[in-house]
Design an enzyme around this catalytic site. Structure first.
Site, PDB file in Angstrom:
ATOM      1  N   GLU A  91     -11.956   8.657  -5.091  1.00 39.13           N
ATOM      2  CA  GLU A  91     -10.850   8.051  -5.848  1.00 39.13           C
ATOM      3  C   GLU A  91     -11.199   7.821  -7.319  1.00 39.13           C
ATOM      4  O   GLU A  91     -10.945   6.755  -7.872  1.00 39.13           O
ATOM      5  CB  GLU A  91     -10.410   6.739  -5.179  1.00 39.13           C
ATOM      6  CG  GLU A  91     -10.164   6.889  -3.689  1.00 39.13           C
ATOM      7  CD  GLU A  91      -9.492   5.687  -3.043  1.00 39.13           C
ATOM      8  OE1 GLU A  91      -8.899   4.864  -3.756  1.00 39.13           O
ATOM      9  OE2 GLU A  91      -9.562   5.588  -1.805  1.00 39.13           O
ATOM     10  N   GLU A 105     -11.670  -0.705   2.338  1.00 39.45           N
ATOM     11  CA  GLU A 105     -11.406  -1.958   1.615  1.00 39.45           C
ATOM     12  C   GLU A 105     -11.492  -3.226   2.487  1.00 39.45           C
ATOM     13  O   GLU A 105     -10.573  -4.044   2.501  1.00 39.45           O
ATOM     14  CB  GLU A 105     -10.039  -1.857   0.903  1.00 39.45           C
ATOM     15  CG  GLU A 105     -10.024  -0.684  -0.068  1.00 39.45           C
ATOM     16  CD  GLU A 105      -8.671  -0.399  -0.713  1.00 39.45           C
ATOM     17  OE1 GLU A 105      -7.717  -1.137  -0.473  1.00 39.45           O
ATOM     18  OE2 GLU A 105      -8.582   0.577  -1.483  1.00 39.45           O
TER      19      GLU A 105
HETATM   20  O1  9MR Z   1      -2.515   6.630  -4.608  1.00 41.68           O
HETATM   21  C1  9MR Z   1      -1.931   5.932  -3.516  1.00 41.68           C
HETATM   22  C2  9MR Z   1      -0.494   5.576  -3.830  1.00 41.68           C
HETATM   23  O2  9MR Z   1       0.292   6.763  -3.918  1.00 41.68           O
HETATM   24  C3  9MR Z   1       0.052   4.645  -2.765  1.00 41.68           C
HETATM   25  O3  9MR Z   1       1.344   4.208  -3.141  1.00 41.68           O
HETATM   26  C4  9MR Z   1      -0.874   3.451  -2.599  1.00 41.68           C
HETATM   27  C5  9MR Z   1      -0.368   2.512  -1.548  1.00 41.68           C
HETATM   28  O4  9MR Z   1      -1.214   1.479  -1.291  1.00 41.68           O
HETATM   29  O5  9MR Z   1      -2.165   3.903  -2.258  1.00 41.68           O
HETATM   30  C6  9MR Z   1      -2.737   4.671  -3.263  1.00 41.68           C
HETATM   31  O6  9MR Z   1      -4.059   5.039  -2.904  1.00 41.68           O
HETATM   32  C7  9MR Z   1      -4.970   3.969  -2.690  1.00 41.68           C
HETATM   33  C8  9MR Z   1      -5.980   4.447  -1.695  1.00 41.68           C
HETATM   34  O7  9MR Z   1      -5.355   4.873  -0.518  1.00 41.68           O
HETATM   35  C9  9MR Z   1      -7.000   3.363  -1.379  1.00 41.68           C
HETATM   36  N1  9MR Z   1      -7.618   2.869  -2.575  1.00 41.68           N
HETATM   37  C10 9MR Z   1      -6.736   2.473  -3.642  1.00 41.68           C
HETATM   38  C11 9MR Z   1      -5.754   3.602  -3.963  1.00 41.68           C
HETATM   39  C12 9MR Z   1      -4.862   3.202  -5.118  1.00 41.68           C
HETATM   40  O8  9MR Z   1      -4.040   2.132  -4.761  1.00 41.68           O
END
Ligand code: 9MR
Length: 362
Positions: A259, A154
């Site tokens: 994702e 990101e």
């Molecule tokens: O699914 C993840 C969630 O459990 C966490 O709280 C969150 C924290 O930022 O991150 C989520 O996963 C993210 C991923 O690592 C990167 N892309 C976006 C995803 C959704 O936020």
């Protein structure tokens, strides 16, 4: 004759039974890996039903949270490998393609990482050294075991400019090649990826195409681009997603759908002028007791359209990974509005596969 017919009928029944049993991963064998993100209770095996689904239907895994900086490296001299080790062991035991997520990311970055004792940004030299230590320690620990890493996550925003993360503010654009250099030095055989969301957006698309070409021109290893597939009922369109997919593939790297999930709930525009907060909440969480058939039908149709797109470009796509196993697991139940009941994943709350998968598995 009668016996022959009975045997033929029995074989037919047996083969139909076997066809119904086909795992999702088997349906896409030879096309691309089918992956899932694992949460802590799946990693430690507490979610036994989830683990069964995982073994039957998926052949690749990624850590949803346990390899993120804040969790794995909470203080400069403290690493916490407990869950990450279990995650990798699980993947090895089940012969899965294992992805590490993620080495450099502005979010869930441990608080100490970019700051000195006075709370000011560290110098470029210090940050480079910290990045190197972090990446080298983690990648070396799982050398030859984790097959691919989301090296930078990101980094680019919608208009194509760099996100103003601490990495960018301290090191400028150089933080990305540096991260790739460190990761490659730690495990020369590991695949290395860039990963981001909203990859259909033209500004971001053009910036990533340029970035991939720049990394390649410097002779750095980059194997694939991860198109996070966080989707909704009204975005993105299949066409714009395809345009981006082809643009990335055009640089010569592979494409991965990482994702993947599709919210079945109304897309939230937080800027809307909402006068009645209760009404607002109810309208944003319209299906707390189950998804109405007509909505589920549209959702399944859209998911199938994307899966068909991935199949159409299977020569460019190496992996399709869902961001969780079943609807209950999903981060979408808590974001961008807390306490909603969403239906974004490949398996429902009873761990039944969603109907669109029948097209491929039966
Ligand atoms: O699914 C993840 C969630 O459990 C966490 O709280 C969150 C924290 O930022 O991150 C989520 O996963 C993210 C991923 O690592 C990167 N892309 C976006 C995803 C959704 O936020």
């Amino acid at each position: 004759m009668r016996n022959t017919l009975i045997i033929a009928a029995a074989l037919l029944v047996a083969s139909c039974g076997a066809a119904e049993e086909k795992g999702v991963k088997d349906a896409f064998e030879g096309k691309f890996y089918i992956g899932a993100a694992l949460n802590a209770s799946e990693i430690v095996g507490a979610d036994t039903a989830g683990v069964e689904i995982l073994k039957k239907h998926f052949n690749s895994i990624v850590a949803e949270n346990c390899m993120k900086c804040e969790e794995i490296h909470p203080q400069e001299d403290v690493y916490n490998f407990t869950l990450a080790d279990k995650f990798v062991e699980f993947g090895e035991e089940n012969d899965m393609f294992i992805i590490g997520h993620c080495l450099v990311w502005h979010s869930q970055l441990a608080k100490w990482f970019a700051y000195d004792a006075e709370g000011n940004y560290v110098t470029p030299e210090v940050l480079k050294q910290r990045m190197k230590d972090h990446i080298t320690t983690i990648v070396t620990r799982y050398k030859g075991r984790v097959q691919g890493w989301d090296v930078v996550n990101e980094a680019i925003v919608e208009d194509g400019s760099y996100r103003k993360s601490p990495f960018y503010e301290i090191l400028g654009e150089e933080f990305i090649p540096w991260a790739f250099e460190c990761a490659h030095a730690a495990d020369p055989d590991a695949e290395l990826y860039l990963n981001d969301y909203g990859m259909n957006v033209p500004g971001r698309r053009d910036a990533y195409v340029k970035l991939i070409n720049d990394l390649k021109a410097r002779g750095l290893r980059i194997d694939a681009i991860g198109m996070q597939g966080h989707m909704g009922m009204d975005y993105p369109t299949v066409e714009e997603f395809e345009t981006s997919l082809l643009a990335y593939a055009g640089t010569g790297v592979n494409v991965m759908i990482t994702e993947w999930d599709m919210s079945a709930l109304p897309t939230v525009n937080m800027g809307a002028n909402i006068s009645d907060i209760e009404e607002f909440k109810a309208s944003l969480n319209p299906y707390p007791d189950g998804l109405p058939e007509e909505v589920a039908a549209v959702w399944n149709e859209r998911m199938k359209a994307f899966m068909d797109l991935f199949l159409k470009h299977a020569d460019k796509i190496t992996r399709v990974t869902a961001w969780g196993i079943s609807d209950d697991d999903s981060w979408k139940n808590g974001w961008p509005v807390r306490g909603r009941t969403d239906y974004p994943l490949l398996f429902d709350r009873n761990l039944e596969p969603k109907p669109f998968l029948d097209e491929y598995t039966k």
